[in-house]
Design an enzyme around this catalytic site. Structure first.
Site, PDB file in Angstrom:
ATOM      1  N   TYR A   1       0.823  -1.216   0.000  1.00 33.08           N
ATOM      2  CA  TYR A   1       0.000   0.000   0.000  1.00 33.08           C
ATOM      3  C   TYR A   1       0.853   1.261   0.000  1.00 33.08           C
ATOM      4  O   TYR A   1       0.340   2.360  -0.223  1.00 33.08           O
ATOM      5  CB  TYR A   1      -0.921   0.048   1.224  1.00 33.08           C
ATOM      6  CG  TYR A   1      -1.908  -1.073   1.344  1.00 33.08           C
ATOM      7  CD1 TYR A   1      -2.167  -1.951   0.297  1.00 33.08           C
ATOM      8  CD2 TYR A   1      -2.602  -1.272   2.541  1.00 33.08           C
ATOM      9  CE1 TYR A   1      -3.066  -2.985   0.426  1.00 33.08           C
ATOM     10  CE2 TYR A   1      -3.516  -2.301   2.679  1.00 33.08           C
ATOM     11  CZ  TYR A   1      -3.740  -3.157   1.629  1.00 33.08           C
ATOM     12  OH  TYR A   1      -4.639  -4.190   1.775  1.00 33.08           O
TER      13      TYR A   1
ATOM     14  N   HIS B   1       0.680 -11.398   1.432  1.00 30.06           N
ATOM     15  CA  HIS B   1      -0.386 -10.618   0.799  1.00 30.06           C
ATOM     16  C   HIS B   1      -1.042 -11.360  -0.370  1.00 30.06           C
ATOM     17  O   HIS B   1      -2.264 -11.360  -0.506  1.00 30.06           O
ATOM     18  CB  HIS B   1       0.193  -9.282   0.318  1.00 30.06           C
ATOM     19  CG  HIS B   1      -0.816  -8.198   0.150  1.00 30.06           C
ATOM     20  ND1 HIS B   1      -0.494  -6.865   0.231  1.00 30.06           N
ATOM     21  CD2 HIS B   1      -2.149  -8.233  -0.099  1.00 30.06           C
ATOM     22  CE1 HIS B   1      -1.574  -6.130   0.058  1.00 30.06           C
ATOM     23  NE2 HIS B   1      -2.585  -6.939  -0.162  1.00 30.06           N
TER      24      HIS B   1
END
Length: 276
Positions: free
Chosen positions: A48, A106
């Site tokens: 992110y 992730h």
């Protein structure tokens, strides 16, 4: 706020703040604000590019670090053991924290050495850098391999889950193995506000469609949700979804909605299971 607690060291509030795609000062401001409102679960990731902004918020907030659950994640191109360790250590520096409460892979990759990556995750937990470990975006066969074949002490799986994308098989597995299932994109990128059935249920209860969609998730055993919200109004509205009480008629209407509308499937995504 209700928590999910399990034998793998997890103690996670059921409602968290999703931070993607917020970055920089906007992200820091949103996280500080959320903590002021009562959030105690913040979801971030190396991918992110906002862990430093989240770390600034954690440092600026008067809420003690030990009262805040922080989830972060290692990106799919850093799954070799040394790279995974370095990524976690970098995340901790950016977060200005000695540990992360939950650390996830992730995304899986087709050529990953799952056992070595899992071993590296376990090593982080043993060093105290991660209080609990887990994975995100793993289809059921891969999750089963990690948990049942390799024996990984996974505390959670994070996947897209909302009123129009079912995850019953993954959820059943998670419950069988005392894992949490965290729903990302729980508002289907706000499309829930355009679903007539959800709008009707919201009108019946005098709340917002988003609160119905979140309330439906949060009432489920082992399920957490991390909606992204930058503004105070939306953050407070999402918090209020914890007070929504659906009835059996509402649940039947939601169960009848299509359950195959996946919104997040990048080019590197795994082969998804058929959803139900």
């Amino acid at each position: 706020m209700e928590h999910i607690v399990n034998r793998h060291g997890l103690d996670m509030p059921k409602l968290g703040l999703g931070t993607w795609p917020m970055v920089g000062e906007d992200c820091t401001r949103a996280v500080v604000q959320a903590l002021e409102l009562g959030y105690r679960h913040i979801d971030t990731a190396a991918g992110y590019q906002n862990e430093d902004a989240v770390g600034a918020a954690l440092a600026a907030s008067p809420v003690p670090r030990e009262q805040i659950h922080v989830t972060s994640k290692v990106w799919w191109d850093q799954l070799e053991p040394q790279a995974l360790r370095v990524s976690c250590e970098r995340s901790l520096r950016d977060l200005r924290s000695e540990y992360v409460d939950l650390f996830l892979i992730h995304w899986p990759t087709g050529d990953m050495d799952l056992r070595r990556s899992i071993d590296a995750l376990v090593a982080l937990k043993e060093r105290g850098l991660a209080r609990a470990i887990g994975v995100a975006n793993f289809p059921l066969p891969l999750l089963r391999e990690a948990v049942e074949t390799i024996g990984a002490p996974l505390a959670a799986i994070q996947v897209e889950y909302h009123v129009t994308l079912g995850q019953s098989k993954l959820l059943d597995f998670a419950r069988q193995h005392e894992m949490a299932l965290t729903a990302y994109s729980p508002l289907a990128r706000n499309r829930v506000s355009e679903i007539p059935a959800i709008v009707d249920i919201a009108r019946k209860h005098g709340v917002l469609p988003t609160q119905i969609a979140l309330g439906w998730l949060l009432e489920q055993a082992n399920v957490a949700a991390v909606p992204k919200a930058g503004g105070a109004v939306n953050q407070a509205s999402n918090l209020a979804s914890l007070d929504v009480r659906l009835d059996d008629e509402d649940r039947a209407v939601i169960a009848a909605l299509p359950k195959g509308e996946r919104l997040v499937s990048p080019a590197f995504a795994p082969q998804w299971d058929e959803v139900v």
